[in-house]
Design an enzyme around this catalytic site. Structure first.
Site, PDB file in Angstrom:
ATOM      1  N   LYS A  13       9.412  -2.563   4.223  1.00 45.09           N
ATOM      2  CA  LYS A  13      10.006  -1.484   5.028  1.00 45.09           C
ATOM      3  C   LYS A  13       8.987  -0.893   5.999  1.00 45.09           C
ATOM      4  O   LYS A  13       9.273  -0.723   7.175  1.00 45.09           O
ATOM      5  CB  LYS A  13      10.538  -0.352   4.127  1.00 45.09           C
ATOM      6  CG  LYS A  13      11.616  -0.760   3.164  1.00 45.09           C
ATOM      7  CD  LYS A  13      12.177   0.456   2.425  1.00 45.09           C
ATOM      8  CE  LYS A  13      11.194   1.133   1.493  1.00 45.09           C
ATOM      9  NZ  LYS A  13      10.826   0.341   0.301  1.00 45.09           N
ATOM     10  N   ARG A  88      15.730   8.363  -1.218  1.00 46.36           N
ATOM     11  CA  ARG A  88      15.618   7.498  -2.392  1.00 46.36           C
ATOM     12  C   ARG A  88      16.573   7.918  -3.503  1.00 46.36           C
ATOM     13  O   ARG A  88      16.602   7.275  -4.550  1.00 46.36           O
ATOM     14  CB  ARG A  88      14.192   7.566  -2.932  1.00 46.36           C
ATOM     15  CG  ARG A  88      13.308   6.384  -2.510  1.00 46.36           C
ATOM     16  CD  ARG A  88      11.917   6.680  -3.021  1.00 46.36           C
ATOM     17  NE  ARG A  88      11.095   5.542  -3.268  1.00 46.36           N
ATOM     18  CZ  ARG A  88      10.134   5.136  -2.421  1.00 46.36           C
ATOM     19  NH1 ARG A  88       9.973   5.709  -1.270  1.00 46.36           N
ATOM     20  NH2 ARG A  88       9.361   4.131  -2.765  1.00 46.36           N
ATOM     21  N   ARG A 127      -0.437  -7.715  -1.905  1.00 49.06           N
ATOM     22  CA  ARG A 127      -0.745  -6.505  -1.140  1.00 49.06           C
ATOM     23  C   ARG A 127      -1.807  -5.672  -1.874  1.00 49.06           C
ATOM     24  O   ARG A 127      -2.668  -5.057  -1.262  1.00 49.06           O
ATOM     25  CB  ARG A 127       0.542  -5.677  -0.952  1.00 49.06           C
ATOM     26  CG  ARG A 127       0.399  -4.552   0.030  1.00 49.06           C
ATOM     27  CD  ARG A 127       1.736  -4.058   0.522  1.00 49.06           C
ATOM     28  NE  ARG A 127       2.410  -3.218  -0.446  1.00 49.06           N
ATOM     29  CZ  ARG A 127       3.585  -2.627  -0.235  1.00 49.06           C
ATOM     30  NH1 ARG A 127       4.227  -2.809   0.902  1.00 49.06           N
ATOM     31  NH2 ARG A 127       4.143  -1.881  -1.136  1.00 49.06           N
ATOM     32  N   ARG A 133      -3.842  -0.594  -2.620  1.00 46.95           N
ATOM     33  CA  ARG A 133      -3.061   0.617  -2.848  1.00 46.95           C
ATOM     34  C   ARG A 133      -2.952   0.853  -4.342  1.00 46.95           C
ATOM     35  O   ARG A 133      -2.522  -0.029  -5.078  1.00 46.95           O
ATOM     36  CB  ARG A 133      -1.666   0.441  -2.235  1.00 46.95           C
ATOM     37  CG  ARG A 133      -1.427   1.364  -1.080  1.00 46.95           C
ATOM     38  CD  ARG A 133      -0.085   1.102  -0.476  1.00 46.95           C
ATOM     39  NE  ARG A 133       1.006   1.513  -1.349  1.00 46.95           N
ATOM     40  CZ  ARG A 133       2.262   1.610  -0.920  1.00 46.95           C
ATOM     41  NH1 ARG A 133       2.560   1.336   0.329  1.00 46.95           N
ATOM     42  NH2 ARG A 133       3.223   1.971  -1.729  1.00 46.95           N
ATOM     43  N   ARG A 144       8.259   1.219 -10.438  1.00 48.15           N
ATOM     44  CA  ARG A 144       8.822   1.526  -9.113  1.00 48.15           C
ATOM     45  C   ARG A 144      10.133   0.769  -8.887  1.00 48.15           C
ATOM     46  O   ARG A 144      11.083   1.306  -8.315  1.00 48.15           O
ATOM     47  CB  ARG A 144       7.810   1.162  -8.009  1.00 48.15           C
ATOM     48  CG  ARG A 144       6.517   1.953  -8.180  1.00 48.15           C
ATOM     49  CD  ARG A 144       5.774   2.261  -6.916  1.00 48.15           C
ATOM     50  NE  ARG A 144       5.459   1.155  -6.071  1.00 48.15           N
ATOM     51  CZ  ARG A 144       5.584   1.190  -4.753  1.00 48.15           C
ATOM     52  NH1 ARG A 144       6.059   2.283  -4.158  1.00 48.15           N
ATOM     53  NH2 ARG A 144       5.247   0.151  -4.039  1.00 48.15           N
TER      54      ARG A 144
HETATM   55  P1  AMP Z   1       6.438   4.217  -0.757  1.00 43.33           P
HETATM   56  O1  AMP Z   1       5.191   4.071   0.028  1.00 43.33           O
HETATM   57  O2  AMP Z   1       7.627   4.598   0.084  1.00 43.33           O
HETATM   58  O3  AMP Z   1       6.744   3.034  -1.627  1.00 43.33           O
HETATM   59  O4  AMP Z   1       6.216   5.448  -1.754  1.00 43.33           O
HETATM   60  C1  AMP Z   1       5.162   5.485  -2.687  1.00 43.33           C
HETATM   61  C2  AMP Z   1       5.482   6.471  -3.799  1.00 43.33           C
HETATM   62  O5  AMP Z   1       5.655   7.786  -3.262  1.00 43.33           O
HETATM   63  C3  AMP Z   1       6.758   6.199  -4.571  1.00 43.33           C
HETATM   64  O6  AMP Z   1       6.561   5.263  -5.619  1.00 43.33           O
HETATM   65  C4  AMP Z   1       7.094   7.593  -5.099  1.00 43.33           C
HETATM   66  O7  AMP Z   1       6.258   7.945  -6.173  1.00 43.33           O
HETATM   67  C5  AMP Z   1       6.705   8.480  -3.932  1.00 43.33           C
HETATM   68  N1  AMP Z   1       7.816   8.646  -2.967  1.00 43.33           N
HETATM   69  C6  AMP Z   1       7.838   8.203  -1.673  1.00 43.33           C
HETATM   70  N2  AMP Z   1       8.988   8.535  -1.063  1.00 43.33           N
HETATM   71  C7  AMP Z   1       9.721   9.185  -2.000  1.00 43.33           C
HETATM   72  C8  AMP Z   1      11.032   9.753  -2.004  1.00 43.33           C
HETATM   73  N3  AMP Z   1      11.816   9.711  -0.913  1.00 43.33           N
HETATM   74  N4  AMP Z   1      11.459  10.350  -3.142  1.00 43.33           N
HETATM   75  C9  AMP Z   1      10.684  10.405  -4.250  1.00 43.33           C
HETATM   76  N5  AMP Z   1       9.458   9.875  -4.328  1.00 43.33           N
HETATM   77  C10 AMP Z   1       8.971   9.270  -3.216  1.00 43.33           C
END
Ligand code: AMP
Length: 188
Positions: A13, A88, A127, A133, A144
């Site tokens: 994404k 989410r 990754r 990360r 996740r």
């Molecule tokens: P991402 O980089 O979008 O995969 O987000 C990394 C982490 O941030 C996720 O595994 C969640 O812990 C937190 N996170 C990011 N966006 C959200 C969201 N919209 N709602 C809840 N937690 C989020």
């Protein structure tokens, strides 16, 4: 125009959102990036959410919605937003609808990157090696993915019923996926 880029963790994404920004002038709003920035800056928010991200669980709706609202308010000039990793949960999607109405806008399209979950684990492992990360290690990834399936996947019917969902095969190369997205966007 406002877009949501949708898919499980590791679907690409963020990579695709950045391309759309470069090619079409949207502004990317990534809640994951905002939360990681908060953690890096050791702010109060960062300290509150660090453990949650490490475990791979979701941060509360209140926290992420406040971050999004703040960014939307400070970038009223943006031609359109691309929401990456947000919403989410159904509650977040409803809140986003309300926030956009306040700005006289709406979600115009949701691009769903369809990927094979088995292949995702491989991508994530790669990754993790390349970018390091902290929340990309394979154990966190399983949590996740579970959070995605339980709390985020229900958004598919939510947007499907509104006729906003566009599916793109997310399993090709970055170029191939970008082409699939471009075809959808050109058709809107
Ligand atoms: P991402 O980089 O979008 O995969 O987000 C990394 C982490 O941030 C996720 O595994 C969640 O812990 C937190 N996170 C990011 N966006 C959200 C969201 N919209 N709602 C809840 N937690 C989020």
């Amino acid at each position: 125009m406002n877009l949501v880029i949708f898919g499980p963790p590791g679907a690409g994404k963020g990579t695709q959102a950045k391309r759309i920004v470069a090619e079409r002038g949207f502004m990317q709003l990534s809640t994951g990036d905002m939360l990681r920035a908060a953690i890096a800056s050791k702010s109060d928010l960062g300290q509150r959410v660090e453990g949650i991200l490490k475990r791979g669980e979701l941060v509360s709706d209140e926290i992420v919605c406040a971050l999004i609202e703040d960014q939307m308010d400070s970038h009223k000039e943006a031609a359109g937003f691309i929401f990456d990793g947000f919403p989410r949960t159904i509650a977040q999607a409803e809140e986003l609808d309300e926030l956009l109405v306040k700005h006289d806008q709406k979600v115009d399209a949701v691009i769903r990157l369809k990927v094979d979950e088995e292949a995702l684990l491989e991508r994530i492992t790669q990754r993790f090696k390349e970018q390091g990360r902290k929340d990309d290690n394979p154990e966190t990834f399983v949590v996740r993915l579970q959070a995605y399936n339980e709390q985020t996947a229900p958004l598919l019917p939510y947007y499907g019923e509104k006729g906003l969902l566009h599916e793109v095969n997310g399993m090709g190369s970055i170029e191939e996926v970008a082409l699939g997205i471009a075809q959808v966007l050109d058709g809107i």
